[in-house]
Design a protein around this motif. Structure first.
Motif, PDB file in Angstrom:
ATOM      1  N   LEU A  51      49.306  56.586  36.363  1.00 19.73           N
ATOM      2  CA  LEU A  51      50.224  55.666  37.032  1.00 19.73           C
ATOM      3  C   LEU A  51      50.824  56.326  38.268  1.00 19.73           C
ATOM      4  CD1 LEU A  51      52.110  54.182  33.935  1.00 19.73           C
ATOM      5  CD2 LEU A  51      50.110  53.262  35.119  1.00 19.73           C
ATOM      6  N   PRO A  52      51.135  55.547  39.316  1.00 19.05           N
ATOM      7  CA  PRO A  52      50.896  54.099  39.431  1.00 19.05           C
ATOM      8  C   PRO A  52      49.408  53.787  39.569  1.00 19.05           C
ATOM      9  CG  PRO A  52      51.747  54.981  41.493  1.00 19.05           C
ATOM     10  CD  PRO A  52      51.809  56.097  40.507  1.00 19.05           C
ATOM     11  N   TYR A  53      49.031  52.646  39.002  1.00 13.41           N
ATOM     12  CA  TYR A  53      47.635  52.216  39.005  1.00 13.41           C
ATOM     13  C   TYR A  53      47.532  50.951  39.863  1.00 13.41           C
ATOM     14  CZ  TYR A  53      43.047  50.805  37.249  1.00 13.41           C
ATOM     15  OH  TYR A  53      41.718  50.437  37.140  1.00 13.41           O
ATOM     16  N   VAL A 129      46.265  40.825  34.127  1.00 14.21           N
ATOM     17  CA  VAL A 129      47.318  41.434  34.945  1.00 14.21           C
ATOM     18  C   VAL A 129      46.985  41.278  36.425  1.00 14.21           C
ATOM     19  CG1 VAL A 129      48.084  43.073  33.213  1.00 14.21           C
ATOM     20  CG2 VAL A 129      46.243  43.726  34.760  1.00 14.21           C
ATOM     21  N   THR A 130      45.737  40.916  36.724  1.00 16.78           N
ATOM     22  CA  THR A 130      45.373  40.589  38.098  1.00 16.78           C
ATOM     23  C   THR A 130      45.482  39.089  38.297  1.00 16.78           C
ATOM     24  OG1 THR A 130      43.055  40.606  37.359  1.00 16.78           O
ATOM     25  CG2 THR A 130      43.852  42.550  38.540  1.00 16.78           C
ATOM     26  N   ILE A 150      50.465  48.663  38.606  1.00 16.60           N
ATOM     27  CA  ILE A 150      51.231  49.016  37.404  1.00 16.60           C
ATOM     28  C   ILE A 150      51.987  50.297  37.725  1.00 16.60           C
ATOM     29  CG2 ILE A 150      51.136  49.555  34.932  1.00 16.60           C
ATOM     30  CD1 ILE A 150      48.476  48.087  34.804  1.00 16.60           C
ATOM     31  N   GLU A 151      53.296  50.192  37.771  1.00 21.70           N
ATOM     32  CA  GLU A 151      54.131  51.302  38.220  1.00 21.70           C
ATOM     33  C   GLU A 151      54.376  52.318  37.099  1.00 21.70           C
ATOM     34  OE1 GLU A 151      54.777  51.707  41.228  1.00 21.70           O
ATOM     35  OE2 GLU A 151      54.895  49.762  42.233  1.00 21.70           O
ATOM     36  N   ASN A 152      55.016  53.433  37.472  1.00 19.23           N
ATOM     37  CA  ASN A 152      55.316  54.488  36.492  1.00 19.23           C
ATOM     38  C   ASN A 152      56.188  53.996  35.341  1.00 19.23           C
ATOM     39  OD1 ASN A 152      53.904  56.641  37.749  1.00 19.23           O
ATOM     40  ND2 ASN A 152      55.522  56.831  39.258  1.00 19.23           N
ATOM     41  N   GLU A 186      56.706  41.779  36.864  1.00 19.02           N
ATOM     42  CA  GLU A 186      56.830  41.607  35.420  1.00 19.02           C
ATOM     43  C   GLU A 186      57.114  42.972  34.781  1.00 19.02           C
ATOM     44  OE1 GLU A 186      53.735  38.027  34.466  1.00 19.02           O
ATOM     45  OE2 GLU A 186      52.877  39.900  35.172  1.00 19.02           O
ATOM     46  N   SER A 187      57.625  42.924  33.582  1.00 14.67           N
ATOM     47  CA  SER A 187      57.868  44.164  32.843  1.00 14.67           C
ATOM     48  C   SER A 187      57.304  44.023  31.444  1.00 14.67           C
ATOM     49  CB  SER A 187      59.366  44.480  32.787  1.00 14.67           C
ATOM     50  OG  SER A 187      60.060  43.472  32.070  1.00 14.67           O
ATOM     51  N   ILE A 188      56.971  45.163  30.841  1.00 14.83           N
ATOM     52  CA  ILE A 188      56.492  45.187  29.465  1.00 14.83           C
ATOM     53  C   ILE A 188      57.652  45.646  28.590  1.00 14.83           C
ATOM     54  CG2 ILE A 188      54.753  46.092  27.879  1.00 14.83           C
ATOM     55  CD1 ILE A 188      53.031  46.742  30.314  1.00 14.83           C
TER      56      ILE A 188
END
Length: 205
Positions: A51-53, A129-130, A150-152, A186-188
């Motif tokens: 990450l980030p990816y 996610v895309t 997808i962030e850290n 968005e967040s997980i």
């Protein structure tokens, strides 16, 4: 005598139902254990994404990297159905509350999907996610970009930007230039659900 027979019948029926329920619960637990065993084995084979990816959807179509291809003659088949998705990218690096698997979906376009398993082996999330907005316009596309990162902190940020030329709705034999941008975040959460936290759309003509 009839009363005794009826009582015995219902007791036998009750015991049979209990036995069936116990067998179902046992089968379910065995299935979940097998899933978790496969996930742990796959983590050792595939590893974690860094990450980030970042994903550029346009360049992804001709240049995508497969870390591991599922073997449907093995226990791998318990994770994903055979068909459009067999190419694994990797796991999300945080496995403290769930297991997140990124994989490719091959249809009209190659997209990326995230499947999240709970620590009990239950599917919590399975979705793209895309996003693909470049293929939703009429008119001539001057430029168009769909990117996902997808962030850290495991937030998922999507950005779309496009410029298109379309026939004017107000002037005959005339064309309009339209600029469009979409930002979404968005967040997980702790159980692996994807929650929308921000969404903005801008259209200028």
């Amino acid at each position: 005598m009839k009363a005794i027979i009826i009582i015995v019948f219902f007791l036998t029926l009750f015991d049979s139902c209990n036995l069936a329920t116990k067998n179902d619960n046992h089968d379910e637990k065995s299935y979940r254990r097998e899933q978790l065993k496969t996930i742990h084995g796959l983590i050792r084979k595939v590893g974690f994404i860094k990450l980030p990816y970042s994903i550029n959807l346009e360049s992804l179509q001709d240049n995508y990297k497969v870390t591991y291809k599922l073997d449907y003659n093995s226990s791998d088949k318990i994770l994903l159905e055979e068909g459009l998705h067999s190419d694994i990218i990797g796991f999300l690096p945080d496995t403290s509350n769930y297991y997140g698997i990124l994989y490719y979906v091959h249809a009209d376009m190659t997209l990326i999907q995230l499947m999240v398993y709970s620590k009990k082996g239950e599917i919590v999330t399975n979705r793209l996610v895309t996003d693909c907005n470049c293929s939703t316009f009429g008119g001539e596309i001057i430029n168009c970009k769909d990117t996902t990162t997808i962030e850290n902190n495991l937030s998922i940020k999507y950005f779309h930007e496009s410029t298109i030329i379309v026939e004017s709705k107000t002037k005959a034999n005339s064309y309009d230039t339209i600029y469009k941008s979409i930002e979404k975040e968005e967040s997980i959460n702790k159980i692996g659900e994807i929650i929308l936290t921000k969404s903005d759309t801008l259209i200028k003509q």
